[in-house]
Scaffold this motif. Structure first.
Motif, PDB file in Angstrom:
ATOM      1  N   GLU A  69       0.880  -1.157   0.000  1.00 20.12           N
ATOM      2  CA  GLU A  69       0.000   0.000   0.000  1.00 20.12           C
ATOM      3  C   GLU A  69       0.920   1.209   0.000  1.00 20.12           C
TER       4      GLU A  69
ATOM      5  N   SER B  61     -10.100   5.708   0.761  1.00 21.02           N
ATOM      6  CA  SER B  61      -8.642   5.554   0.801  1.00 21.02           C
ATOM      7  C   SER B  61      -7.908   6.897   0.857  1.00 21.02           C
ATOM      8  N   CYS B  62      -8.649   7.960   1.211  1.00 19.49           N
ATOM      9  CA  CYS B  62      -8.030   9.289   1.347  1.00 19.49           C
ATOM     10  C   CYS B  62      -8.461   9.892   2.688  1.00 19.49           C
ATOM     11  N   ARG B  63      -7.718  10.890   3.142  1.00 24.38           N
ATOM     12  CA  ARG B  63      -8.251  11.766   4.194  1.00 24.38           C
ATOM     13  C   ARG B  63      -8.519  13.118   3.551  1.00 24.38           C
TER      14      ARG B  63
ATOM     15  N   ARG C 226     -14.654   5.393  10.779  1.00 23.52           N
ATOM     16  CA  ARG C 226     -13.696   4.861  11.758  1.00 23.52           C
ATOM     17  C   ARG C 226     -13.925   5.472  13.141  1.00 23.52           C
TER      18      ARG C 226
ATOM     19  N   ARG D  55       1.511  11.391   2.346  1.00 31.36           N
ATOM     20  CA  ARG D  55       0.971  12.268   3.398  1.00 31.36           C
ATOM     21  C   ARG D  55       1.438  13.699   3.183  1.00 31.36           C
TER      22      ARG D  55
ATOM     23  N   TYR E 158       3.436   0.140   2.960  1.00 36.56           N
ATOM     24  CA  TYR E 158       2.944  -0.847   3.926  1.00 36.56           C
ATOM     25  C   TYR E 158       2.805  -2.177   3.195  1.00 36.56           C
TER      26      TYR E 158
ATOM     27  N   VAL F 271       1.320   4.998   0.544  1.00 36.00           N
ATOM     28  CA  VAL F 271       0.624   6.111   1.209  1.00 36.00           C
ATOM     29  C   VAL F 271       1.428   7.389   0.994  1.00 36.00           C
TER      30      VAL F 271
ATOM     31  N   ASP G 246      -3.993  12.973   3.199  1.00 37.89           N
ATOM     32  CA  ASP G 246      -3.193  11.805   2.804  1.00 37.89           C
ATOM     33  C   ASP G 246      -4.051  10.885   1.958  1.00 37.89           C
ATOM     34  N   PHE G 247      -3.435   9.897   1.364  1.00 33.89           N
ATOM     35  CA  PHE G 247      -4.194   8.895   0.598  1.00 33.89           C
ATOM     36  C   PHE G 247      -3.327   7.655   0.420  1.00 33.89           C
ATOM     37  N   LYS G 248      -4.010   6.585   0.017  1.00 36.09           N
ATOM     38  CA  LYS G 248      -3.340   5.321  -0.256  1.00 36.09           C
ATOM     39  C   LYS G 248      -3.664   4.901  -1.681  1.00 36.09           C
TER      40      LYS G 248
ATOM     41  N   ALA H 188      -1.702  12.874  10.207  1.00 37.60           N
ATOM     42  CA  ALA H 188      -2.980  12.362  10.723  1.00 37.60           C
ATOM     43  C   ALA H 188      -2.836  10.854  10.839  1.00 37.60           C
ATOM     44  N   GLY H 189      -3.768  10.243  11.537  1.00 37.72           N
ATOM     45  CA  GLY H 189      -3.810   8.780  11.598  1.00 37.72           C
ATOM     46  C   GLY H 189      -2.538   8.169  12.151  1.00 37.72           C
ATOM     47  N   SER H 190      -2.029   7.154  11.438  1.00 40.08           N
ATOM     48  CA  SER H 190      -0.962   6.332  12.031  1.00 40.08           C
ATOM     49  C   SER H 190       0.356   7.087  12.201  1.00 40.08           C
TER      50      SER H 190
HETATM   51  P1  TMP Z   1      -3.082   5.623   8.189  1.00 41.04           P
HETATM   52  O1  TMP Z   1      -2.883   6.992   8.758  1.00 41.04           O
HETATM   53  O2  TMP Z   1      -4.077   4.788   8.953  1.00 41.04           O
HETATM   54  O3  TMP Z   1      -1.786   4.903   7.961  1.00 41.04           O
HETATM   55  O4  TMP Z   1      -3.747   5.832   6.732  1.00 41.04           O
HETATM   56  C1  TMP Z   1      -3.112   6.593   5.749  1.00 41.04           C
HETATM   57  C2  TMP Z   1      -4.020   6.707   4.536  1.00 41.04           C
HETATM   58  O5  TMP Z   1      -4.217   5.442   3.924  1.00 41.04           O
HETATM   59  C3  TMP Z   1      -5.425   7.220   4.854  1.00 41.04           C
HETATM   60  O6  TMP Z   1      -5.804   8.109   3.799  1.00 41.04           O
HETATM   61  C4  TMP Z   1      -6.291   6.022   4.832  1.00 41.04           C
HETATM   62  C5  TMP Z   1      -5.602   5.097   3.876  1.00 41.04           C
HETATM   63  N1  TMP Z   1      -5.724   3.697   4.263  1.00 41.04           N
HETATM   64  C6  TMP Z   1      -6.324   2.806   3.404  1.00 41.04           C
HETATM   65  O7  TMP Z   1      -6.785   3.175   2.322  1.00 41.04           O
HETATM   66  N2  TMP Z   1      -6.408   1.500   3.782  1.00 41.04           N
HETATM   67  C7  TMP Z   1      -5.923   1.035   4.941  1.00 41.04           C
HETATM   68  O8  TMP Z   1      -6.023  -0.157   5.211  1.00 41.04           O
HETATM   69  C8  TMP Z   1      -5.300   1.978   5.835  1.00 41.04           C
HETATM   70  C9  TMP Z   1      -4.752   1.527   7.162  1.00 41.04           C
HETATM   71  C10 TMP Z   1      -5.228   3.290   5.452  1.00 41.04           C
END
Ligand code: TMP
Length: 253
Positions: free
Chosen positions: A90, A201-203, A219, A94, A121, A92, A175-177, A98-100
């Protein structure tokens, strides 16, 4: 019509065999999951919204020369895509913490990052998709050095495109994935953007109010997810129901 063969079923989508070799049909479900599917719900209309939004983003990327798997939308929930060999990562990007990353490094959510940060990831549900480094990726053969360079370059181009698009409608791309796949044209292999690009899959934060317009609404139990995605679609001019243009009955002579 003969039942199509299911090739793969994930948490939010199903892939069916496509009408021609090298194609697949991608079906968007209404299912939402978070925290590696510990939290689940069905959100009516989410699949329709994500099908349209992913079409919108991928069509735009194709138009500016960023290759994607998207061929065309088939109906409310399905799109025709190129079959790819998914790289098990994955990717990502940023722009804002935010998030993780906030959790892992103790950076307050909302802090602008000094430059876009690209992370990888390893796609593995049993392990909870762990963060991995370039060393891991190359040592374990998930991708080559050339693939890594191409993936970073694709991810940053997607970031620039999506950031600009969102800025135009008053939304900050936090952010986005994305997921990336390999396709072969004869002996020549290249990488293209695959899977989906959607508020799953985005913030996405409203620039003025900070209101969340993405899967964090689900979430973190912040309200109605379909309403948030509809807001994104409306601002971008992507209307799943389609503006009919008919406001009242008119007499036909
Ligand atoms: P995270 O901050 O949880 O690592 O997420 C980073 C970005 O990736 C966020 O925009 C959400 C997206 N994401 C997914 O699309 N699938 C996932 O399984 C996870 C954990 C995050």
């Amino acid at each position: 019509m003969a039942r199509r063969k299911k090739v793969y079923e994930g948490k939010a989508k199903i892939l069916y065999e496509g009408p021609e070799p090298g194609t697949l049909v991608q079906y968007f479900k209404d299912d939402a999951t978070a925290f590696n599917a510990e939290k689940r719900a069905t959100i009516e209309g989410k699949g329709v919204l994500n099908n349209r939004l992913s079409e919108f983003f991928m069509t735009g990327l194709n138009a500016i020369g960023v290759p994607t798997h998207f061929i065309r939308r088939l109906n409310m929930r399905e799109q025709l895509i190129r079959a790819v060999e998914i790289i098990p990562l994955e990717v990502v990007v940023r722009n804002v913490a935010a998030g993780s990353i906030s959790k892992r490094l103790g950076i307050e959510e909302g802090t602008a990052l000094p430059r876009p940060i690209v992370e990888f990831y390893f796609k593995n549900d049993e392990l909870g998709d762990p963060l991995v480094s370039e060393e891991h990726i190359i040592a374990f053969g998930w991708a080559s050095q050339q693939d890594m360079d191409d993936m970073v370059s694709l991810a940053l181009r997607v970031n620039d495109f999506l950031s600009g698009l969102m800025l135009g409608v008053g939304i900050k791309l936090v952010d986005f994935k994305i997921e990336i796949g390999r396709v072969w044209d004869g002996d020549y292999m290249r990488l293209i953007v695959a899977d989906e690009i959607s508020p799953d899959s985005c913030r996405l934060w409203d620039i003025d109010t900070g209101k969340k317009l993405d899967k964090d609404v689900f979430r973190r139990d912040l309200g109605n997810l379909a309403d948030a995605y509809t807001e994104v679609a409306r601002r971008l001019g992507v209307m799943p129901q389609g503006p009919t243009g008919v406001t009242k009955p008119t007499l036909i002579n």
